[in-house]
Write a protein that holds these residues in place. Structure first.
Motif, PDB file in Angstrom:
ATOM      1  N   LEU A  40       0.701  -1.474  -0.037  1.00  0.00           N
ATOM      2  CA  LEU A  40      -0.028  -0.167  -0.124  1.00  0.00           C
ATOM      3  C   LEU A  40       0.961   1.274  -0.149  1.00  0.00           C
ATOM      4  N   GLY A  41       2.050   1.249   0.596  1.00  0.00           N
ATOM      5  CA  GLY A  41       2.831   2.373   0.735  1.00  0.00           C
ATOM      6  C   GLY A  41       3.640   2.708  -0.477  1.00  0.00           C
ATOM      7  N   SER A  42       3.545   1.869  -1.314  1.00  0.00           N
ATOM      8  CA  SER A  42       4.205   1.894  -2.751  1.00  0.00           C
ATOM      9  C   SER A  42       3.364   2.759  -3.775  1.00  0.00           C
ATOM     10  N   ILE A  43       2.011   2.924  -3.563  1.00  0.00           N
ATOM     11  CA  ILE A  43       1.090   3.678  -4.496  1.00  0.00           C
ATOM     12  C   ILE A  43       1.895   5.151  -4.421  1.00  0.00           C
ATOM     13  N   ASP A  44       2.006   5.745  -3.465  1.00  0.00           N
ATOM     14  CA  ASP A  44       2.647   6.944  -3.528  1.00  0.00           C
ATOM     15  C   ASP A  44       3.798   7.115  -4.172  1.00  0.00           C
ATOM     16  N   ILE A  45       4.644   6.095  -3.508  1.00  0.00           N
ATOM     17  CA  ILE A  45       6.180   6.200  -3.995  1.00  0.00           C
ATOM     18  C   ILE A  45       6.318   5.947  -5.512  1.00  0.00           C
ATOM     19  N   ILE A 103       4.172   6.492  -7.795  1.00  0.00           N
ATOM     20  CA  ILE A 103       3.741   7.946  -8.647  1.00  0.00           C
ATOM     21  C   ILE A 103       4.969   9.008  -8.409  1.00  0.00           C
ATOM     22  N   LYS A 104       5.380   9.229  -7.498  1.00  0.00           N
ATOM     23  CA  LYS A 104       6.295  10.077  -7.274  1.00  0.00           C
ATOM     24  C   LYS A 104       7.641   9.913  -7.704  1.00  0.00           C
ATOM     25  N   MET A 155      11.387  11.434  -4.784  1.00  0.00           N
ATOM     26  CA  MET A 155      12.016  10.119  -4.356  1.00  0.00           C
ATOM     27  C   MET A 155      13.361   9.923  -4.791  1.00  0.00           C
TER      28      MET A 155
END
Lengths: 131, 131, 131, 131
Positions: free
Chosen positions: C47-52, C54-55, C92
């Motif tokens: 789940l934490g990699s959704i944001d990552i 995209i960034k 990132m």
């Protein structure tokens, strides 16, 4: 000063009321500093209300007023219109937050979110009554 | 799925451990979606740890790893260095968060904050053991 | 210009690679403006990699460099140390983002997150190869 | 549980509808935790709607309601007025988000943004119908 023990009692009473009206809720209690002491999300309660319950508790203590009353003063044209943009978005201007008082002094607040404004306020009142 | 009842048991076990080591803690439990189910701040626990405990629980579920192990991978020169800047500041890279598993699947996480990294991790482990 | 059709092909190729190495991933494609065109989270990916993801795509286009190479330059003591604090936390600095080029010009980027830095970079390369 | 395969089918159906009405859209699908599974921006769709589509999906799941209906309750003087300030700005209170249900349970949501409220809602409905 509200101890964790007190916060748990307040939350339990609010949970009982929420079950009674058949609407799962998020319930939060904040201390005199506006800081969270405890929070619960009842099974099936709205995810979006986690944040709202915590912020209603903050708001009620931050201005020593129920969020229902603050909301009345925060409508377009009213004296506090725009206050929801302050405090980095932590100010909630709809029903569900109520101050907790001891000897006439506000020492914290409860915040409830998960149903209609009326339901949230009623559950918050049940929590206050247990303090 | 973690029910509120489960989360309360996990938190209670963690509280017992925190009392045993004499360090008041913030303890949070998140569900499979990384969303908060319950939180408590023990009397005297750090205010700054409210946010940290909730975010440690989020982080542990978000990456299905303890924040202690994630921290090892997030030091300068390591493969995830910089990950703490992601997810709008919700990623905690020091000890205290541990995934909660059912039948080998991560279904949530506990996050603990209020003492040393070692203490936080030990209290989180006590919570996990009660699940 | 990258069309949605192109982005889907890039993502599909990356998905194939991720399945091949047995690690579910988040995969994102950004356009020349750094803005998201498409994203997928494979079943079971963090789940934490959704944001990552995209960034990482944003970052790769924002500086026309792979996030792996940017990361090397962003370690303590290096020339870009601290860059992760810029752009409101959207930068990132670890492997998984690679620019997409047409006729030598950067026209967008892919961002991948969900495994080790090496795995993320390999899956991103597979996506680039399909463009 | 919504798998990526499901999300792609939902998005494809929404894309078909968007083409039919001649308005390019951003389309996003979130899971039961409110977390993004997939997103596409159709060629020519508004850049500002990337964020909105993702947040409409979040909002619809967060409160188990269409953003159109939430919007009606969030106007000045209504019971949820001010809710858009909660959840760190992730709550969208205009049409385009609809919950996705399985056996009567909300298991996620679709969010659409790129045209009029009516168009967004119609495209979201087409996505829902494909689930």
């Amino acid at each position: 000063m509200i101890r964790l023990e007190d916060a748990k009692k307040i939350i339990e009473a609010a949970e009982v009321k929420a079950k009674e009206i058949g609407q799962p809720m998020n319930i939060a209690v904040a201390d005199a500093g506006g800081n969270l002491i405890a929070h619960v999300r009842m099974d099936g309660a709205w995810l979006g209300s986690i944040d709202i319950s915590i912020k209603k508790a903050f708001t009620s203590r931050a201005f020593d007023i129920s969020t229902k009353d603050l909301g009345d003063n925060s409508q377009p044209g009213q004296q506090f219109y725009g206050i929801h943009a302050s405090n980095d978005g932590k100010v909630m201007i709809f029903a569900g937050g109520i101050p907790l008082k001891k000897d006439g002094q506000v020492v914290g607040a409860i915040g409830v979110s998960g149903g209609s404004g009326e339901q949230d306020h009623a559950v918050a009142e049940a929590g206050v009554a247990a303090f």
